[in-house]
Design a protein around this motif. Sequence first.
Motif, PDB file in Angstrom:
ATOM      1  N   PRO A  74      -0.465  -4.277  10.566  1.00 26.44           N
ATOM      2  CA  PRO A  74       0.971  -4.028  10.393  1.00 26.44           C
ATOM      3  C   PRO A  74       1.208  -2.737   9.628  1.00 26.44           C
ATOM      4  O   PRO A  74       0.333  -2.271   8.881  1.00 26.44           O
ATOM      5  CB  PRO A  74       1.437  -5.239   9.585  1.00 26.44           C
ATOM      6  N   PRO A  75       2.373  -2.132   9.801  1.00 28.66           N
ATOM      7  CA  PRO A  75       2.680  -0.918   9.036  1.00 28.66           C
ATOM      8  C   PRO A  75       2.864  -1.234   7.558  1.00 28.66           C
ATOM      9  O   PRO A  75       3.210  -2.360   7.182  1.00 28.66           O
ATOM     10  CB  PRO A  75       3.984  -0.422   9.668  1.00 28.66           C
ATOM     11  N   LEU A  76       2.626  -0.235   6.726  1.00 35.79           N
ATOM     12  CA  LEU A  76       2.801  -0.387   5.289  1.00 35.79           C
ATOM     13  C   LEU A  76       4.271  -0.624   4.975  1.00 35.79           C
ATOM     14  O   LEU A  76       5.139   0.101   5.462  1.00 35.79           O
ATOM     15  CB  LEU A  76       2.312   0.881   4.585  1.00 35.79           C
ATOM     16  N   ALA A  77       4.563  -1.655   4.200  1.00 37.18           N
ATOM     17  CA  ALA A  77       5.950  -1.986   3.871  1.00 37.18           C
ATOM     18  C   ALA A  77       6.586  -0.886   3.031  1.00 37.18           C
ATOM     19  O   ALA A  77       5.967  -0.348   2.103  1.00 37.18           O
ATOM     20  CB  ALA A  77       6.009  -3.322   3.129  1.00 37.18           C
ATOM     21  N   ASP A  78       7.838  -0.558   3.336  1.00 37.79           N
ATOM     22  CA  ASP A  78       8.536   0.511   2.614  1.00 37.79           C
ATOM     23  C   ASP A  78       8.800   0.153   1.152  1.00 37.79           C
ATOM     24  O   ASP A  78       8.859   1.037   0.295  1.00 37.79           O
ATOM     25  CB  ASP A  78       9.872   0.829   3.312  1.00 37.79           C
ATOM     26  N   LEU A  84       0.440  -0.393  -5.463  1.00 36.07           N
ATOM     27  CA  LEU A  84      -0.186  -1.107  -4.345  1.00 36.07           C
ATOM     28  C   LEU A  84      -0.363  -0.204  -3.138  1.00 36.07           C
ATOM     29  O   LEU A  84      -1.340  -0.330  -2.390  1.00 36.07           O
ATOM     30  CB  LEU A  84       0.667  -2.325  -3.973  1.00 36.07           C
ATOM     31  N   GLN A  85       0.575   0.693  -2.917  1.00 35.18           N
ATOM     32  CA  GLN A  85       0.461   1.618  -1.797  1.00 35.18           C
ATOM     33  C   GLN A  85      -0.800   2.464  -1.897  1.00 35.18           C
ATOM     34  O   GLN A  85      -1.413   2.813  -0.882  1.00 35.18           O
ATOM     35  CB  GLN A  85       1.695   2.525  -1.742  1.00 35.18           C
ATOM     36  N   GLU A  86      -1.215   2.769  -3.121  1.00 37.26           N
ATOM     37  CA  GLU A  86      -2.419   3.568  -3.313  1.00 37.26           C
ATOM     38  C   GLU A  86      -3.679   2.779  -2.974  1.00 37.26           C
ATOM     39  O   GLU A  86      -4.697   3.367  -2.586  1.00 37.26           O
ATOM     40  CB  GLU A  86      -2.499   4.063  -4.762  1.00 37.26           C
ATOM     41  N   GLY A 155      -6.978   3.786   7.907  1.00 29.22           N
ATOM     42  CA  GLY A 155      -6.248   4.138   6.697  1.00 29.22           C
ATOM     43  C   GLY A 155      -4.883   3.483   6.618  1.00 29.22           C
ATOM     44  O   GLY A 155      -4.615   2.472   7.268  1.00 29.22           O
ATOM     45  N   LYS A 156      -4.008   4.070   5.842  1.00 29.81           N
ATOM     46  CA  LYS A 156      -2.636   3.561   5.719  1.00 29.81           C
ATOM     47  C   LYS A 156      -1.874   3.855   7.000  1.00 29.81           C
ATOM     48  O   LYS A 156      -1.952   4.957   7.546  1.00 29.81           O
ATOM     49  CB  LYS A 156      -1.928   4.217   4.530  1.00 29.81           C
ATOM     50  N   LEU A 157      -1.162   2.868   7.480  1.00 24.02           N
ATOM     51  CA  LEU A 157      -0.439   3.010   8.741  1.00 24.02           C
ATOM     52  C   LEU A 157       1.063   2.930   8.514  1.00 24.02           C
ATOM     53  O   LEU A 157       1.538   2.096   7.740  1.00 24.02           O
ATOM     54  CB  LEU A 157      -0.861   1.924   9.732  1.00 24.02           C
ATOM     55  N   THR A 158       1.792   3.778   9.212  1.00 21.99           N
ATOM     56  CA  THR A 158       3.256   3.697   9.197  1.00 21.99           C
ATOM     57  C   THR A 158       3.765   3.070  10.487  1.00 21.99           C
ATOM     58  O   THR A 158       4.969   2.995  10.711  1.00 21.99           O
ATOM     59  CB  THR A 158       3.867   5.103   9.043  1.00 21.99           C
ATOM     60  N   HIS A 159       2.827   2.629  11.340  1.00 22.63           N
ATOM     61  CA  HIS A 159       3.191   2.017  12.616  1.00 22.63           C
ATOM     62  C   HIS A 159       2.282   0.807  12.849  1.00 22.63           C
ATOM     63  O   HIS A 159       1.208   0.694  12.253  1.00 22.63           O
ATOM     64  CB  HIS A 159       3.022   3.025  13.756  1.00 22.63           C
ATOM     65  N   GLU A 160       2.716  -0.077  13.708  1.00 18.91           N
ATOM     66  CA  GLU A 160       1.901  -1.244  14.057  1.00 18.91           C
ATOM     67  C   GLU A 160       0.770  -0.816  14.988  1.00 18.91           C
ATOM     68  O   GLU A 160       0.965   0.023  15.870  1.00 18.91           O
ATOM     69  CB  GLU A 160       2.766  -2.305  14.739  1.00 18.91           C
ATOM     70  N   ARG A 161      -0.403  -1.401  14.778  1.00 13.87           N
ATOM     71  CA  ARG A 161      -1.579  -1.037  15.576  1.00 13.87           C
ATOM     72  C   ARG A 161      -2.358  -2.289  15.925  1.00 13.87           C
ATOM     73  O   ARG A 161      -2.613  -3.137  15.072  1.00 13.87           O
ATOM     74  CB  ARG A 161      -2.468  -0.069  14.799  1.00 13.87           C
TER      75      ARG A 161
END
Length: 206
Positions: A74-78, A84-86, A155-161
Amino acid sequence: RVQEHGSWRWQPVPERWPRSTGADDFADAVHKLYAQFNRFVEVLAPCLDRQLGMSTAGWRSAAEGPQMSFKCYPPLADDLAPELQERIVGISEHTDFQSLFTCLHQSAPGLEVLPHSGTSWVEVENPVGCITVIGTEILETLCGGQVKALPHRVGKLTHERFAAQFFVNNVEPAMPLGDGTYGEAVGASHAAANQALEEARRDAKL
């Protein structure tokens, strides 16, 4: 995977599909994808053999059959806290070690690899219908280091994969690798397998 008498072995499990509308179509799609991966491997394996001057046929017939898995990233929650994002990644850096090689199909970019010639991570291009082949530690040992096990991560995703992984072929625990002891280490732990591989490389003076 189950443990028995101090060693690991693969335990076949029955197929279980969702009991909902469209479940039959989903099962059919999975079986077709598995068959397509298999056909791809039947073409790829002889090419590897010719290129590397080796034979994988015996290994592929002796080891466990190919295994396929699916993962959703899932994408990283805004609204995630900065600290936590780090820390959050799709999957941390690793190399594959229990298969001869890995085939991967991804619905969107996200796979990153660490080239042996550099120190910066590179995102793998994702053309439509592309299958990415990843070298493993077993392949590196069998071919005398001509192909290196490839460190990779998501890595960190901004989109679903979504990703479908096809492992060719999974190692049967306690199966020897030539005259080495790698098979004895498989299933014990990743660290133990890595140590056994390093010993095999030193013995072969790679």
